[in-house]
Every structure is written in C-alpha cells, then in structure tokens.
Design an enzyme around this catalytic site. Structure first.
Site, PDB file in Angstrom:
ATOM      1  N   HIS A 129     -10.331 -20.561 -13.204  1.00 58.94           N
ATOM      2  CA  HIS A 129      -8.423 -20.346 -13.044  1.00 58.94           C
ATOM      3  C   HIS A 129      -8.297 -19.173 -13.925  1.00 58.94           C
ATOM      4  O   HIS A 129      -8.785 -19.722 -14.558  1.00 58.94           O
ATOM      5  CB  HIS A 129      -8.924 -21.972 -13.106  1.00 58.94           C
ATOM      6  CG  HIS A 129      -7.305 -22.349 -13.260  1.00 58.94           C
ATOM      7  ND1 HIS A 129      -5.953 -22.097 -13.983  1.00 58.94           N
ATOM      8  CD2 HIS A 129      -6.289 -23.203 -12.851  1.00 58.94           C
ATOM      9  CE1 HIS A 129      -5.010 -22.939 -13.975  1.00 58.94           C
ATOM     10  NE2 HIS A 129      -5.387 -23.157 -12.317  1.00 58.94           N
ATOM     11  N   ASP A 207     -14.151 -24.779 -19.694  1.00 52.25           N
ATOM     12  CA  ASP A 207     -13.043 -25.301 -19.188  1.00 52.25           C
ATOM     13  C   ASP A 207     -13.477 -26.624 -18.141  1.00 52.25           C
ATOM     14  O   ASP A 207     -13.595 -26.956 -16.998  1.00 52.25           O
ATOM     15  CB  ASP A 207     -12.022 -24.395 -18.525  1.00 52.25           C
ATOM     16  CG  ASP A 207     -11.185 -24.653 -17.517  1.00 52.25           C
ATOM     17  OD1 ASP A 207     -10.389 -25.616 -17.488  1.00 52.25           O
ATOM     18  OD2 ASP A 207     -10.096 -23.818 -16.435  1.00 52.25           O
ATOM     19  N   GLN A 210     -10.813 -29.346 -14.539  1.00 57.17           N
ATOM     20  CA  GLN A 210     -10.967 -29.962 -13.374  1.00 57.17           C
ATOM     21  C   GLN A 210     -12.118 -30.916 -13.286  1.00 57.17           C
ATOM     22  O   GLN A 210     -12.716 -32.085 -12.240  1.00 57.17           O
ATOM     23  CB  GLN A 210     -11.093 -28.838 -12.280  1.00 57.17           C
ATOM     24  CG  GLN A 210     -10.429 -29.062 -11.079  1.00 57.17           C
ATOM     25  CD  GLN A 210      -9.833 -29.453 -10.717  1.00 57.17           C
ATOM     26  OE1 GLN A 210      -8.879 -30.454 -10.254  1.00 57.17           O
ATOM     27  NE2 GLN A 210      -8.847 -28.407 -10.532  1.00 57.17           N
ATOM     28  N   LYS A 233      -4.077 -34.555 -14.930  1.00 56.16           N
ATOM     29  CA  LYS A 233      -4.853 -34.120 -14.082  1.00 56.16           C
ATOM     30  C   LYS A 233      -6.077 -36.001 -13.942  1.00 56.16           C
ATOM     31  O   LYS A 233      -6.973 -35.980 -12.876  1.00 56.16           O
ATOM     32  CB  LYS A 233      -6.169 -33.534 -13.672  1.00 56.16           C
ATOM     33  CG  LYS A 233      -5.353 -31.270 -13.171  1.00 56.16           C
ATOM     34  CD  LYS A 233      -6.122 -30.428 -13.507  1.00 56.16           C
ATOM     35  CE  LYS A 233      -5.320 -29.362 -13.476  1.00 56.16           C
ATOM     36  NZ  LYS A 233      -4.499 -28.698 -12.003  1.00 56.16           N
ATOM     37  N   CYS A 372      -4.495 -19.904  -8.108  1.00 55.62           N
ATOM     38  CA  CYS A 372      -4.666 -19.441  -9.205  1.00 55.62           C
ATOM     39  C   CYS A 372      -6.168 -18.845  -9.758  1.00 55.62           C
ATOM     40  O   CYS A 372      -6.169 -19.190 -10.952  1.00 55.62           O
ATOM     41  CB  CYS A 372      -3.922 -20.247 -10.987  1.00 55.62           C
ATOM     42  SG  CYS A 372      -2.441 -21.269 -10.715  1.00 55.62           S
TER      43      CYS A 372
HETATM   44  N1  7TS Z   1      -8.120 -24.959 -15.173  1.00 55.46           N
HETATM   45  C1  7TS Z   1      -8.995 -25.087 -14.037  1.00 55.46           C
HETATM   46  C2  7TS Z   1      -9.919 -25.426 -13.513  1.00 55.46           C
HETATM   47  C3  7TS Z   1      -7.843 -26.295 -13.380  1.00 55.46           C
HETATM   48  O1  7TS Z   1      -7.763 -26.789 -12.087  1.00 55.46           O
HETATM   49  C4  7TS Z   1      -6.357 -26.212 -14.002  1.00 55.46           C
HETATM   50  C5  7TS Z   1      -5.491 -26.512 -13.448  1.00 55.46           C
HETATM   51  C6  7TS Z   1      -5.875 -25.226 -15.603  1.00 55.46           C
HETATM   52  C7  7TS Z   1      -6.733 -25.276 -16.257  1.00 55.46           C
HETATM   53  C8  7TS Z   1      -4.809 -25.587 -15.560  1.00 55.46           C
HETATM   54  O2  7TS Z   1      -4.352 -26.922 -16.087  1.00 55.46           O
HETATM   55  P1  7TS Z   1      -2.677 -27.486 -16.622  1.00 55.46           P
HETATM   56  O3  7TS Z   1      -2.800 -28.911 -16.750  1.00 55.46           O
HETATM   57  O4  7TS Z   1      -3.230 -26.319 -17.738  1.00 55.46           O
HETATM   58  O5  7TS Z   1      -1.608 -26.375 -16.138  1.00 55.46           O
HETATM   59  N2  7TS Z   1      -5.446 -26.368 -11.985  1.00 55.46           N
HETATM   60  C9  7TS Z   1      -4.156 -26.436 -10.950  1.00 55.46           C
HETATM   61  C10 7TS Z   1      -4.895 -26.999  -9.375  1.00 55.46           C
HETATM   62  O6  7TS Z   1      -5.458 -26.253  -8.864  1.00 55.46           O
HETATM   63  N3  7TS Z   1      -4.061 -26.310  -8.469  1.00 55.46           N
HETATM   64  O7  7TS Z   1      -2.667 -26.795  -9.499  1.00 55.46           O
HETATM   65  C11 7TS Z   1      -2.966 -26.725 -11.017  1.00 55.46           C
END
Ligand code: 7TS
Length: 414
Positions: A129, A207, A210, A233, A372
């Site tokens: 990501h 990370d 997910q 999430k 992303c």
């Molecule tokens: N890393 C992964 C693997 C993710 O899927 C996401 C968000 C992030 C980091 C960032 O997370 P945040 O909470 O800082 O935004 N992924 C997604 C997605 O797959 N569709 O919308 C956001």
C-alpha cells in the site's frame, strides 16, 4: 453476544449489532463489500464512545481533577488493550497515532532519517500500500539510501528466491512489508522475512492495517521491530491507529511531532522530551476515538479472531468459486488458502468504475480503483481493479448478490 472461537460465527446475531445493515440503497438492502477500505461500527463501540463523552471526558494527562483522571484512565486502558491485542511486552511500546499511515510515517521519519545513509538499502515489496511505500521512498531519497522492492510472481506472492540477490547489492537496513495485501489479500510470510531481515542487520517493519482486523497478531511471534494498525479497519472509529515498536528502538529515536504532552521541559536554550510512549504523542490525542478503538478490540476479541478468520476464509472460497464460473471475469491473486478475505477482479472490457457504479444501483458497495497500490497495478498490467472484501458481518447471500449484479453489469455494458 458471545461466540466461541471454535464455533462458526452466528452472523445473524452479529448483524443485529450493526445499524448500517438497516439502510436501503436504491430500495435494496445494502451489501457492504468494502470492509478493506473501512469497516462498519457495532453499537457496542458507539455506545462506549457516547458514554465516555457523557461521563468520562476531559483532556488527558493534564488535569488533577477527577474527570481528567477518568479520561486518562480510559485512554490508558485502551493502550493496554492494544498492547494485549498485539502481544506487546509492555503498554509503553504502543504509541497512539492518527492512523496506520501516520504510524508508518513515524517510523520512516524518526527511525529512517537518523539511521539511513548512502549505500544503505530500504527494501519494500511490489504489493505495498502507498502508506508503506511512499514514506520509505521519500526518506530513502532524502538520506541517499537506495530503495528496492521484493518482486511478486504472477499469483501476487513474494518471490523470496530473490532475497539473497537483493542482499548482495548493499547492506539492507529496513525491510518494510504488509502482512496482508489490501489489493490481493496475499498473506506474506512475516516470520521468515523478519528472521532474514535480522540476519542482514535490518529492522523489520510490518504494516498490519489489513491483517489486524482478521487474524491474531503477535509481535513477539512475528519477530518484527515495528507494526502499524488502524482502528477504523477493525470496527473502531476513524482518526486513531497505533504503532507498536520495540522499546529499545523507540527509546533511541528522536520525536516525530513536537508539542504538548511529548515534552518534559522547555527552556529558551533546550527542550527535553517525555518518556515512552508520550514522547511520540504530540498535542491532544484522539481521546474518545482511542477508547472506541479499545472497545472495538474487545468486541472482535470476544467474537474471536480465529473464528473471524475462518468465516472470511469460507466466504472467500465461496466468492472465488462463484466468480470463477464467469468466464468474462478475471480473478487476481493467490488461491484462497493463501489469502485473506479480499477478492480483486476485472470484468472483461468494462472499467472497474463502471462496474462499481452499476453494482451500487443494486445496493452493492465494492471498491474500484488502484487501492493505493499503483506499483502493484502496474505489475498486474491494469490501472484499476474491482475489489470485494469481507468482514465478520458479511454473508454468502451478499456474494450471490454480487454475482447477480455482475450479470447485470455485463448485460448493460458488456
Ligand atoms: N496499509 C494497508 C495495507 C491498507 O490497506 C491501508 C488502507 C493503509 C495501510 C492505510 O490505512 P489508514 O488507516 O492509515 O488509511 N487501505 C485502504 C484500502 O484498501 N482502501 O481504502 C483504504
């Protein structure tokens, strides 16, 4: 509602916790298949936040009065909950951040700027990501380090046989990888990568944005040095996430943001910083959100992560089976045994945005885009995919509706 980890989820009981399921879209019940973007929130989490705001709210770590003590206790209890959830050695290893993105930026800036230089290598993967890609690319370019990636094979799995060759190009200082790919669902072998990273003298950054919502996380068993996750999430509120880091590394790092509770003393000549974890928490934090994050962890832990994982696996097997009946749909990613509850696909000749638009008319919410992960899309040879993703409240009937919806897409636009 109490569901044992060994029994299948009682989805009917669980779904009663989620008010969003009462929503109608285009007159139809909502089939929310976009939990990888963000999950919906159960009443238990919303009730906890409301009660915190009504009875326990004040700024944290400041007041001597009772309400401030209660607020601080709620906030710190949430930190202990996150620490237990990832099996941290101590709560001070858990830093609250705004998101997984901020947690990863914190490591890239605060660790990377001090520890990387010309000749060093930062290794990420082709699956990453952007949140675990761009900060490292940026800090590598600032420090003169080289920025390399572990390539994937055609199924979207890491080509680990390339590691030794990559190591020959210069000392690897950071290996940064997701546990679960948000675009393909690929589950990466973190234990093995962490052991290899340490053999190289590198730190291992994971990370888990997910992964944490769907499977048990144990930072000690993974053998990593840093791990990032987000509340939104895993049934919690947005605006808060966490970084777990090994205490010795966090101790040695300079702060990331400055101001507020992260300071010990300020003088015209010199400022000193607070101890862990406060050193990394500048300004008023997302207090009620942290409490909601803790409540969300309690909620999913009570259901049981193994049971959630099994439920999503069953749905993934079902969805991949049903989608592979459609010879005009191309599925991306590894087999269901080696992926989490995420299914990315392409409908022949129809742009993913059009697919998602028509599905929306049927009350089905999926994500269309590059998710992303633009380097991954380039590797797959597409600019975007359509992605369905599951959580504990997802049911097979929603997969059936997705398949019926895709037939309508094909009829209208194919
Ligand atoms: N890393 C992964 C693997 C993710 O899927 C996401 C968000 C992030 C980091 C960032 O997370 P945040 O909470 O800082 O935004 N992924 C997604 C997605 O797959 N569709 O919308 C956001």
């Amino acid at each position: 509602m109490a569901v044992s980890a060994t029994r299948p989820l009682d989805t009917a009981a669980l779904r009663a916790d989620f008010a969003f399921l009462e929503e109608l879209v285009s007159g139809k019940p909502l089939a929310y298949l976009d939990s990888a973007s963000s999950t919906q929130k159960p009443r238990q989490v919303l009730d906890r936040m409301r009660s915190f705001y009504e009875h326990e709210y004040a700024n944290v770590h400041r007041g001597v009065y009772r309400l401030a003590e209660r607020a601080t206790e709620g906030y710190e209890a949430a930190r202990r909950t996150v620490a237990g959830f990832v099996n941290a050695r101590a709560p001070r290893e858990v830093v609250f951040t705004r998101s997984a993105t901020e947690a990863l930026n914190l490591v890239a800036y605060a660790w990377g700027l001090e520890n990387l230089g010309p000749g060093d290598t930062v290794l990420i993967t082709e699956l990453e990501h952007h949140a675990n890609f761009v900060p490292w690319q940026f800090i590598a370019s600032k420090t003169g380090a080289s920025f390399r990636h572990i390539p994937i094979d055609d199924l979207g799995e890491l080509r680990l046989e390339t590691l030794d060759e990559l190591a020959q190009e210069g000392p690897i200082k950071v290996v940064a990888t997701g546990l679960v790919s948000n675009s393909l669902g690929t589950i990466n072998p973190i234990e093995r990568l962490a052991a290899w990273a340490h053999e190289q003298g590198a730190i291992m950054v994971v990370d888990a944005a997910q992964a944490a919502p769907h499977r048990t996380i144990d930072v000690q068993a993974l053998g990593c040095d840093f791990l990032a996750l987000s509340s939104h999430k895993l049934c919690g509120p947005s605006g808060v996430g966490a970084l777990w880091g090994r205490a010795e590394l966090l101790e040695a790092m300079q702060p990331f943001n400055l101001g507020g509770e992260m300071i010990r003393s300020v003088g015209l000549e010199k400022t000193t910083f607070n101890e862990l974890p406060y050193k990394f928490e500048a300004g008023t934090p997302a207090i009620a959100e942290a409490v909601g994050f803790g409540a969300a962890i309690d909620y999913i832990s009570e259901i049981g992560l193994p049971a959630i994982e099994q439920h999503e696996h069953d749905l993934t097997v079902y969805a991949m089976g049903r989608l592979s009946e459609l010879d005009w749909v191309r599925l991306f990613g590894p087999p269901a045994e080696r992926r989490a509850g995420i299914v990315s696909f392409d409908v022949e000749g129809i742009h993913p945005h059009d697919v998602a638009q028509i599905l929306d008319w049927e009350g089905i919410a999926v994500r269309a885009g590059h998710h992303c992960t633009q380097p991954l899309m380039a590797r797959l040879g597409v600019s975007a995919t359509t992605r369905a993703s599951f959580y504990l409240y997802s049911i097979p009937e929603e997969v059936d509706r997705l398949v019926d919806g895709l037939h309508k897409v094909k009829k209208n636009l194919g």
